[in-house]
Write an enzyme that holds these catalytic residues in place. Sequence first.
Site, PDB file in Angstrom:
ATOM      1  N   LYS A  87       4.673 -11.446  -1.362  1.00 44.84           N
ATOM      2  CA  LYS A  87       3.330 -10.967  -1.032  1.00 44.84           C
ATOM      3  C   LYS A  87       3.089  -9.693  -1.849  1.00 44.84           C
ATOM      4  CE  LYS A  87       3.755  -7.677   2.771  1.00 44.84           C
ATOM      5  NZ  LYS A  87       5.183  -7.410   2.944  1.00 44.84           N
TER       6      LYS A  87
ATOM      7  N   ASP B 229      -9.317  13.646   2.757  1.00 46.16           N
ATOM      8  CA  ASP B 229      -8.549  12.492   2.318  1.00 46.16           C
ATOM      9  C   ASP B 229      -8.764  11.371   3.314  1.00 46.16           C
ATOM     10  OD1 ASP B 229      -7.354  13.226  -0.050  1.00 46.16           O
ATOM     11  OD2 ASP B 229      -5.880  14.471   0.991  1.00 46.16           O
TER      12      ASP B 229
ATOM     13  N   GLN C  92       6.820  -1.243 -10.053  1.00 48.91           N
ATOM     14  CA  GLN C  92       6.605  -2.054 -11.255  1.00 48.91           C
ATOM     15  C   GLN C  92       6.011  -3.419 -10.893  1.00 48.91           C
ATOM     16  OE1 GLN C  92       9.764  -0.266 -11.185  1.00 48.91           O
ATOM     17  NE2 GLN C  92       8.568   1.238 -12.343  1.00 48.91           N
TER      18      GLN C  92
END
Lengths: 573, 681
Positions: free
Chosen positions: B394, B306, B379
């Site tokens: 931002k 990863d 969202q």
Amino acid sequence: MTAAAWGQLALFSALVLLTTKPLGVYMARVFEGEHRPFPRILGPFERFLFRLSGVDPSVEQTWVRYAASVLAFSLFSLLVTYVILRLQGFLVFNPQKLAAVDPALAFNTSASFTTNTNWQAYGGESTMSYLSQMAGLAWHNFISAAAGIGIAIALARGLTRRRAPDAPRTLGNFWADLIRATVYVLLPLSLLFALLLVSQGVIQNLSAYREVTTLEGGKQVIALGPVASQEAIKELGTNGGGFFNANSAHPFENPSPFTNLVELWLIFAIPAGLTYTYGRMARDTRQGWAILAAMAVLFLGGTLVAHWAESRPNQALASLALDHGAGNMEGKEVRFGTAASALFATVTTDASCGAVNSMHDSFNPLGGLVPLVNIQLGEVIFGGVGAGLYGMLIFVILSVFIAGLMVGRTPEYLGKKVESREMKLAMLYVLIFPLIILGLTAWASVTQWGTSSLNNAGPHGLSEMIYAFTSGTGNNGSAFAGLNANTTWWNTLLAVAMLGGRFLMIIPALGIAGSMVGKKVVPAGPGTFPTNGPLFTFLLVSVVLIVGALTFFPALSLGPIVEHFAGLAGKVY
Amino acid sequence: MASTTRELSLFDPSIVRPAIWDSFRKLSPREVIRNPVMFVVEVGALLTTVELIHDLVTGQHSAPLWFTALVSLWLWFTVVFANFAEAVAEGRGKAQAASLRKMRKDVEARRLVNGREESVPASSLRKGDIVVVEAGQYIPGDGEITEGIASVDESAITGESAPVIRESGGDRSAVTGGTKVLSDRIVVRITANPGESFLDRMISLVEGAARQRTPNEIALHILLVGLTAVFLFACVSLVPLAVYSGVKLSTTAVVALLVCLIPTTIGGLLSAIGIAGMDRLLRKNVIALSGRAVEAAGDVDTLLLDKTGTITLGNRMATEFLPLAGVRIEDLADAAQLSSLADETPEGRSIVVLAKERYRLRGRELGQAEAHFVPFSAQTRMSGVDLGRRVIRKGAVDALARHAESLGGTVPQEVGDIASRIGDSGGTPLAVSEGARILGVIHLKDVVKGGIKERFDRFRAMGIRTVMITGDNPRTAAAIAREAGVDDFLAEATPEAKMRLIREEQARGKLVAMTGDGTNDAPALAQADVGVAMNTGTQAAKEAGNMVDLDSNPTKLLEVVEVGKQLLMTRGTLTTFSIANDVAKYFAILPALFVGVYPEIAPLNVMRLASPYSAVLSAVIFNALIIIALIPLALRGVRYRPLGAAALLKRSLLIYGVGGLIVPFVGIKLVDLVVAALGLV
């Protein structure tokens, strides 16, 4: 060593090396190619035999079926020979009216020829009719060799095939391999070389023996027969069973140094070529060359020791005021001398051939040790046709296993993992050999049946017994002589040794092929254990020497080794 | 795993003392028979002891009594030494198991039944039971938090004293029995029956009770047993051959020859090597749930790593502010800083720090009254602050573009250009806006861990391919892959894509190792040949993997591979050494056996050993001592070097193959000198 001896060794080695690749390529085409060579001449013959025997070459067999076919075929051919030998008195081509062969000897002889051993407890000219020689014995020289090649190719397929995990785990078709090895490899080559040998003075006839008057005016019976046709296959198939009792020391079998060189080449030709075939099948010819190199190192080592030992005076005569310049000439033909005799002894025992052009029994102890050790290493120095390759591949697997871990991966060969099952089978293969040789020699050494056949006492007598069982189990067939092996006890036990040494070892070898064929292939990378370079050759030689020599060293030290040191101290047996 | 046990040296008295006792207890035939090589030695020792007793009783002896007695003694020592090796290897595990067992107190559990709490002993909890744990209490068993959040002290398991946060839902919901809740209240659904908990498994693993022979160990064992059988034939058949030759061999001499020839060195150390391999992992705080996994680690061809946490430091850092045309850079920095003041993520903090250091903008304390912070949400994919009428945001470039457009602004082409430039260099662009106007872009950069590139180079040399797994887009991923020096990368990785990659690699015959912690990693962890689950991960992940890293440090995968390789190499080198040893032993023993009848054989005694008896005895003593001498090597493992296989093989063959030929010649001669000096000859 003289310049001539070096020259002969160099010439012989060059011949073998030069023909390795062409023969290897040819055999790769025969067994693995899309199109077989000489489709117009040999193709119809092959197809005829397939039709005749009802063999469909495209139907592949699993290892169990392959092994079962080998065993069934061998049992059948053994029985045929046994029957011929027992009935030869009633059959044709028997101008000398030779009687039926004694049961124990017939069993021994049929086992011997079926196993590609060609141990001969008889003198050919005084025991076998021409029919027995041709239909009973020479036939085996082809088919036992062809079976050996087939098994080697099957093991090679097992190691090199890359199959999908769910594909059938098959190794080819034994019957197809058997027929192809005979039709494409053994028959054409032995025909060619039989003619060459005839041109050099090897005889070929079906006449009755001839009585001649010698120069001194005495009478002598000269044995005759179809020799050349058997001579070529005797070497080419690493069979070794001589037409005459004197084998390749007989002038009708091996008349000149030139035929001697040809016969030497014939012995190594196919085993050497098969290493290249194997490299082809492994898609990396260096894999084959690495194996050939290991064989070559062991061969050269043995030759040099034998040369050295035989160029010294015979230990029994060393103290006499004689000209010892020619070395140990006892039991050797003058036309060959010590160099060609030592070379022949090494080659014939390296390759499980067993033809001889001199008497190994009369070698100096260390000279006689070389043939003995050559066989005891498992007949893998070139080895019998096919048998040498599959034996060496077992050692390759052992080497990979012992040292492969040292690179920090679980052992793998040609990208396939070597696991418990393969180790079990490989150890079985390794175990059978000393079990038979040492077990039977130990028995022989403490029983009247065994020791009553000996010509010599002490360590030399022990060497004779070890040699007999070693030669039988190793399917070599050369004799140390000095041992009367034609007794019921020796005939029977040697037959057991020969059968065990062949078939008990074929089964694990094919078993390994069967378990390796279905394995996943891990692509090679920089972390993979390299099996195609000088380092691996060195490792392989060490493993062959350590596993082979360590097993037999205790027994040998009571035989040739003690004899050597005793001889140095002026004591001979 | 209390950290005190981790520091124990190889031959700490607390391990050695019980090990000595154990090595005698293990002489019981029932124990020894599991190792056929040593069993042969034990039977041999028994035979010579019987001969000794016979000689003592009858007064007739074929060899001097001192010889038979000493050979018997040293044969027994040979078995004891091999037992000792195993006992020492097990010792550390036992010490750890003991300290773990102390934790397995039988606490009272508060089980919820139909909403009512009842008090039951923890040992009676079954899978599916629901329990409540509050601050100060021990968690009664392994489980998943179904309700609540708590800080938990897991030092008992991990040795790490800082408490960790565990909460319901998501990838941090697993709790381990025996750990202690420090704050808050949680409801836990028990996931393990008694005796099957993580702690139980750990105890049995470290103790070696659950240890089964691994596939390669079994195969090696077959080789050793086979060799033993070969030498058994060689020695047994020597007896009749000797009778033929008129040589009288005593039982003691034959047994001595046999024991010296069979591979006792590797046979005696084999299980110690395996245990020590697991133990080395344990010391790195990795628990291998099977020995097979450790072996597989040595074989790994492909490492799936990863990106975050393994290759890069866990978080991205702001490195640059890139204003749009007409915007002052200070204004952009100011807006960026304001938007990040409440952002406690490492990225947010790095923006504040960059603005402060580069543009001397002080971090301001903004009270709740004047500022309203808008936290990040999945969202909107942006965060920021409403400061009076200033709406500063931002966030991801596309999200912010939509935000600006919704406020009636326009998004200049320039934004996209800057963003893709940043993306190409492996960074992450973060747009900043005030009102409907986009001010510019912050360049967030992944910081590749120091030394990781060299590490990957080493792996490449070993033939191991590294593949970086990241959720980033391909451009970003390519840039980081280049910087870190991995061989390949998988961008925009989903669990399915990861799984596909593993399957593809495996179909090509490769062994794959990976780390993971989330529940969605579980299928891939199970599919991989070596799956290292993080201890902080979910129960599902821990069950799917075959190793658990207690430190939850994904970089450790690299060390796991090295330990695996070390384990296999140690086996290989000691096998080679053991077999090579035989040559010298032959030269010591065989001349000694036969020189009585064949005095001419004396030149074969190349070591010029003092007498036949001393020769045989010296070989036996050397054979026993070499086991002791190699215990440290067996337990520590041979030093691993990142070389290609060919170079590694050459090196090992030289040291252990050729060395194995020479060492015993020297060793046996030295022992012989001592034996002779003692006047025993």
